[in-house]
Design a protein around this motif. Structure first.
Motif, mmCIF file in Angstrom:
data_model
loop_
_atom_site.group_PDB
_atom_site.id
_atom_site.type_symbol
_atom_site.label_atom_id
_atom_site.label_comp_id
_atom_site.label_asym_id
_atom_site.label_seq_id
_atom_site.Cartn_x
_atom_site.Cartn_y
_atom_site.Cartn_z
ATOM 1 N N THR A 144 0.833 -1.198 0.000
ATOM 2 C CA THR A 144 0.000 0.000 0.000
ATOM 3 C C THR A 144 0.870 1.252 0.000
ATOM 4 O O THR A 144 2.037 1.234 0.398
ATOM 5 N N ALA A 198 -2.536 -3.353 -4.668
ATOM 6 C CA ALA A 198 -1.988 -2.016 -4.444
ATOM 7 C C ALA A 198 -0.804 -1.820 -5.392
ATOM 8 O O ALA A 198 -0.803 -2.353 -6.503
ATOM 9 N N SER A 211 -4.063 3.113 -0.959
ATOM 10 C CA SER A 211 -3.778 3.194 0.470
ATOM 11 C C SER A 211 -4.349 2.017 1.256
ATOM 12 O O SER A 211 -5.165 1.236 0.745
ATOM 13 N N SER A 233 5.835 3.514 1.635
ATOM 14 C CA SER A 233 5.402 2.228 1.112
ATOM 15 C C SER A 233 6.367 1.154 1.616
ATOM 16 O O SER A 233 7.043 1.341 2.636
ATOM 17 N N MET A 265 -7.813 -0.130 0.492
ATOM 18 C CA MET A 265 -7.832 -1.588 0.456
ATOM 19 C C MET A 265 -8.855 -2.122 1.457
ATOM 20 O O MET A 265 -9.614 -3.052 1.150
ATOM 21 N N VAL A 297 0.441 -4.381 3.965
ATOM 22 C CA VAL A 297 -0.338 -3.168 4.249
ATOM 23 C C VAL A 297 0.409 -2.317 5.270
ATOM 24 O O VAL A 297 0.907 -2.827 6.278
#
Length: 410
Positions: free
Chosen positions: A204, A242, A261, A215, A265, A285
């Motif tokens: 993400t 993502a 993001s 990220s 998600m 994530v």
């Protein structure tokens, strides 16, 4: 029984010299038991007649959107809805461009917009046309939407050039079509047939400002492998991806949802949660996001910069608290003590299985085509896999899931 028996195939024939091969293709598909409905463009009729295809297919041939012979139906809608497959052969640069840009100015292009059936395209054109950046871009656009391509052959072209661009031979095209329907039949009998599987993939992105973000190194390869394996086992697959380092699976029957993001998600996963049978959270994530995301680029000032972060919602933990009959699988990517952290995560988040991997080990983790994993359930280690391709890891993981949800444990 032949895999083409009873299948309805729309054959789109466009205006190239290779249109003569479409006659043999129609004959061979019909002999294999398919019901072939030919749609010709106006240019195609400059090379070959409607009567030829009508004689070979034993079906009415279509070329005019407005030539409606049955007042009770609209031809292009009926054809689009009845198709098991739409095959364009030969496909000129023109029809490829129309498809890529959504144009609908004749019977074929209109039917293509109306159908939800899988589409195969067999290009045929001059070698320089085939390599032109516009044509390449259009084909890439169609491939990203799940259109399948039957590569042209190389050799002497009708224009006199030698190179890639010659329509693949009818026998080869028929084999590709047969293989497609054979795969569909295998999927219908697969261990996950009738199940809805949701897979998350990639890393993400949490925005600091319009040009900067937080990220991680997740490439999406593991999640993509799981999506492919789930579809091969017959599942209805939704892939929520993502940021990734490679293109997602080019399978029109895998539903691809792109997010950025952690929050986006979460929203997409939650919206599909109640109808899901299996959720596999292979995405990395972000645990934290910037408390404030600037609307404009933050200008450099001073020697230091303080960035305040806040926790994101833990998707796995949230769903683990409310799961009913869903089967929930998580991943634990660690750089040491993977077993301890994986077991803790399994319990805290109420997971059915967890896949642990030490991403610091060579051949495992982010960006590689291989992985080294251990799979745990509430009772401990279920499966320990040495270095294996991510596709093999995905297959073994989903085999375990299929056994568990069918009541068989090993």
């Amino acid at each position: 029984m032949n895999s083409l028996t009873g299948k309805t195939i729309i054959l789109g024939v466009t205006g190239g010299i290779a249109a003569y091969k479409a006659a043999a293709l129609t004959s061979k598909l019909t002999q294999k038991g398919a019901e072939v409905h030919v749609i010709m463009t106006a240019s195609a009729k400059q090379f070959i007649t409607e009567l030829t295809f009508q004689s070979l297919s034993k079906q009415r041939v279509y070329s005019d959107t407005f030539q409606e012979r049955d007042p009770a139906s609209i031809s292009h809608i009926d054809l689009a809805g009845s198709a098991d497959l739409v095959l364009i052969a030969p496909a000129t640069a023109n029809i490829i461009a129309k498809m890529a840009h959504g144009l609908a100015d004749d019977m074929l292009s209109t039917t293509l917009l109306a159908t939800t059936a899988p589409v195969m395209v067999a290009p045929a054109m001059n070698v320089h046309m085939y390599q032109h950046p516009a044509v390449v871009s259009n084909m890439n656009t169609l491939a990203s939407r799940g259109v399948q391509f039957i590569e042209p052959g190389e050799g002497l072209l009708a224009c006199g050039y030698v190179g890639k661009g010659r329509l693949e031979e009818p026998e080869s095209i028929v084999r590709v079509v047969e293989q497609y329907f054979n795969i569909q039949a295998d999927r219908a009998k697969g261990p996950l047939s009738g199940k809805k599987v949701m897979v998350t993939a990639g890393g993400t992105v949490e925005r600091i400002d319009p040009v900067r973000y937080i990220s991680n190194d997740s490439s999406g390869k593991m999640g993509f492998a799981i999506a492919r394996a789930a579809r091969a086992m017959g599942a209805e697959v939704t892939l929520i991806a993502a940021r990734t380092d490679e293109a997602p699976p080019q399978d029109p029957e895998i539903t691809l949802v792109r997010v950025e993001s952690a929050q986006s998600m979460l929203d997409e996963v939650v919206s599909r949660w109640n109808s899901c049978d299996i959720l596999i959270k292979a995405a990395a994530v972000a645990d934290y996001r910037p408390k404030h995301s600037a609307d404009a680029k933050i200008k450099k000032s001073g020697d230091t910069m303080t960035l305040e972060l806040v926790k994101t919602t833990d998707i796995l933990e949230s769903l683990g608290k409310v799961k009913d009959n869903q089967f929930l699988i998580g991943f634990a990517a660690e750089t040491g003590n993977a077993e301890y952290y994986a077991k803790d995560k399994l319990v805290r988040k109420n997971l059915d299985l967890i896949v642990a991997n030490d991403v610091s080990r060579e051949g495992a983790g982010f960006g590689t085509d291989t992985n080294i994993v251990s799979i745990y359930d509430a009772d401990g280690l279920v499966l320990d896999l040495p270095i294996s391709s991510k596709d093999e890891v995905a297959r073994r993981l989903l085999t375990l899931a299929a056994e568990r949800i069918s009541g068989v444990t090993r």
